[in-house]
Design an enzyme around this catalytic site. Structure first.
Site, short mmCIF file in Angstrom:
data_model
loop_
_atom_site.label_atom_id
_atom_site.label_comp_id
_atom_site.label_asym_id
_atom_site.label_seq_id
_atom_site.Cartn_x
_atom_site.Cartn_y
_atom_site.Cartn_z
N LYS A 73 0.89 -1.33 0.23
CA LYS A 73 0.02 -0.03 -0.17
C LYS A 73 0.86 1.22 0.05
CE LYS A 73 -3.84 1.77 2.76
NZ LYS A 73 -4.85 1.58 3.91
N SER A 148 -9.64 1.54 3.14
CA SER A 148 -8.83 2.24 2.19
C SER A 148 -7.63 1.43 1.60
CB SER A 148 -8.07 3.46 3.07
OG SER A 148 -7.45 2.86 3.89
N SER A 172 -9.66 -1.01 7.26
CA SER A 172 -9.19 -0.77 6.07
C SER A 172 -8.38 -1.71 5.51
CB SER A 172 -8.25 0.45 5.98
OG SER A 172 -9.13 1.84 6.06
#
Lengths: 473, 97
Positions: A73, A148, A172
């Site tokens: 990420k 996210s 997330s």
């Protein structure tokens, strides 16, 4: 999957370089549609792959994650590559160092293929808040992958990588895992070092892995967990050596099965509970009365910490300056303009909310109150865990929603995390397992929570339940 | 200026963000909606509950007072991205007007 691939490497059926090239090829074929990646780290990947192949030929040694392609990420630093945290304000930021988890992954032989898309500064539940573009759900390109950490979840789901790393502050990792039909694990707070993870809410953030199976999650977690001198909140966990979960005591909190939950999701979770029961588990209806206050509590504490953590971004360094700046502007004016323009809508919302709840006159009523409610929520879990080994709930109230469906009203988006936030507030380990699909072929996620620091026991139980789910299908 | 507008202006100043009037209007509306939602916490009785002060019960974690040799970044890499620079320094507008 990791074990099988590594067998092939050991038997010399395939080289690490061939695996890396193969997965990079898959990314090039699929990512045009899915858009999981912000940056590809091809040079790094090929260099790493060649080194591991060479080392294997020379010494016969293969480190624990040797040759496994992964996605990171974009709020975690990989030295030498841009890390944007999904924000325009960091579009030129060349990562100054490797995050601890990245150092550990590199040492374990994992091959980093790229940095994945996320909601800006990890704020969102759909990846629609990315300052760059939206990522699509590989199961249905008209739907969100969740957020996210939507990019990492989608990359694993679409077989563009073998595992991914995300970060989980309020859900997330688990929510996108549920939406994308993969396994997503949020460790206990402190289990994984946050050094090199761009901070969102420092008392809630944890880095967590995505993979196709619990055994893959276990291997990755083994590598990334552990006390780190660079993160004073990190700690070491005890391993678990018990095995038999047939007679496990499973708590099912009634507050997680309230109206508003998709009936297919409820059916799927209940079917799994029945399956567990048929094998000998004790399914115990329980209650966590303050569950409903978890989300409002989170939406006070998290923005407060966000407003402090994002104060460092001045827009002067790693992005083009606002073009409304003129040469007579003072430094304060420059900050006002850069930040107003460099941050997206959701980020600005949360910064303002955080500023408000911390400001003079409001601190007691909001922030202090929320930290007390948080303690109450934690106490409630502690009490329930005196009588049960694990808690099982749905991960999300609905399956993956359509693009634009929840962007008009911020609170409706926040409600996607209603079942996941409590684990962050209480610091508990929690995992989402794919437990089936809806009639529209959308993945359903089942969440298991365990007492704080029981991560290895939770993972063992998750593997047991995964076996029952796979057999059931 | 209404009390609400003054309040938003104050918060924006604290948060060092400048917004257009349309954006200000939107964020005021959003903030109202979110505050309405989080005000549920008023229902909760927290008498005798101590607030949580972090993610763990750990306290006073220290490390050796020694230089950190882990960060070996070449400053040039960071300076490269700066829009206004001189030598290895970032150039900024005056702090005082």
């Amino acid at each position: 999957m990791i074990k099988e691939l590594q067998e092939k490497i050991k038997n010399k059926e395939v080289s690490v370089l061939e695996i890396a090239k193969d997965y990079l090829k898959t990314i090039k074929e699929k990512d045009g549609d899915i858009k999981a990646f912000l940056t590809l780290t091809e040079d790094l990947a090929l260099k790493q792959a060649k080194e591991i192949d060479k080392e294997y030929i020379q010494t016969g040694k293969l480190p624990i994650l040797a040759g496994m392609p992964c996605a990171i990420k974009d709020n975690m630093l990989v030295s030498g590559y841009i890390s944007t945290s999904g924000s325009k304000i960091l579009e030129n930021y060349n990562s100054a160092y490797d995050a601890t988890v990245i150092k550990k992954l590199k040492a374990s032989g994992a091959i980093i293929l790229g940095k994945t898309n996320l909601d800006e500064f990890a704020m969102g539940s759909s990846t629609e808040n990315s300052g760059y573009f939206s990522t699509k759900n590989p199961h249905d390109l008209e739907r969100v992958p969740g957020g996210s950490s939507g990019g990492s979840a989608a990359a694993v789901a679409a077989n563009m990588v073998v595992f991914g790393l995300g970060s989980d502050t309020g859900g997330s990792v688990r929510q996108p895992a549920a939406f994308c039909g993969v396994v997503g694990f949020k460790p206990s707070y402190g289990a994984v070092s946050r050094y090199g993870l761009m901070a969102m809410a420092s008392s809630l953030d944890q880095i967590g892995p995505f993979a196709k199976s619990v055994s893959d999650i276990q291997l990755v977690f083994e590598v990334i967990c552990g006390k780190d001198e660079m993160d004073s909140t990190s700690l070491d966990l005890k391993k678990y050596d018990g095995k038999d979960f047939k007679k496990a005591r499973i708590g099912v909190p009634r507050e997680y099965f309230i109206g508003g939950i998709d009936p297919e999701i409820e059916l799927s979770i209940k079917a799994m509970l029945e399956k567990l029961q048929s094998q000998g588990a004790d399914i115990i209806e329980t209650s966590l009365p303050h569950t409903t206050y978890g989300l409002p509590c989170y939406y006070i504490i998290m923005p407060a910490e966000v407003s402090a953590n994002l104060a460092r971004y001045d827009g002067l360094r790693y992005s083009p300056l606002s073009d409304t700046i003129d040469k007579n502007d003072t430094l304060t004016e420059v900050y006002l303009k850069n930040r107003g323009e460099g941050f997206g809508k959701e980020v600005r919302r949360r910064i303002i909310l955080g500023t408000y709840v911390l400001s003079a006159g409001y601190y007691d009523a909001y922030y202090l109150k929320a930290q007390k409610v948080r303690q109450l929520i934690k106490n409630e879990f502690d009490k329930v865990f005196e009588k049960v080994d694990f808690i099982i709930t749905p991960t999300t109230p609905t399956p993956a929603f359509m693009f634009g469906e929840k962007t008009k009203d911020p609170v409706s988006m926040y409600l996607s995390d209603i079942f996941t936030v409590s684990a962050n507030l209480a610091g508990l380990p929690a995992i989402s397992l794919p437990s089936g699909k809806t009639k529209n072929n959308l993945p359903i996620g089942l969440q298991i929570m365990g007492p704080a620091l029981s991560d290895w026991k939770l993972l063992s139980f998750a593997q047991y339940l995964e076996g029952l789910i796979n057999y059931h299908e | 200026m209404s009390e609400k507008e003054e309040q938003i202006d104050h918060l924006l100043d604290l948060a060092r963000m400048k917004l257009s009037s349309k954006e200000k209007e939107e964020i005021t509306k959003d903030l109202s909606g979110i505050l309405k939602y989080v005000n549920q916490l008023n229902e909760v009785d927290v008498v005798n509950i101590k607030p949580m002060t972090g993610g763990t019960a750990n306290t006073n974690i220290t490390k050796e007072d020694a230089p950190n040799d882990q960060i070996d970044t070449d400053p040039a890499r960071l300076v490269d991205a700066l829009s206004d620079k001189k030598d290895n320094y970032m150039k900024i507008p005056p702090v005082f007007s």
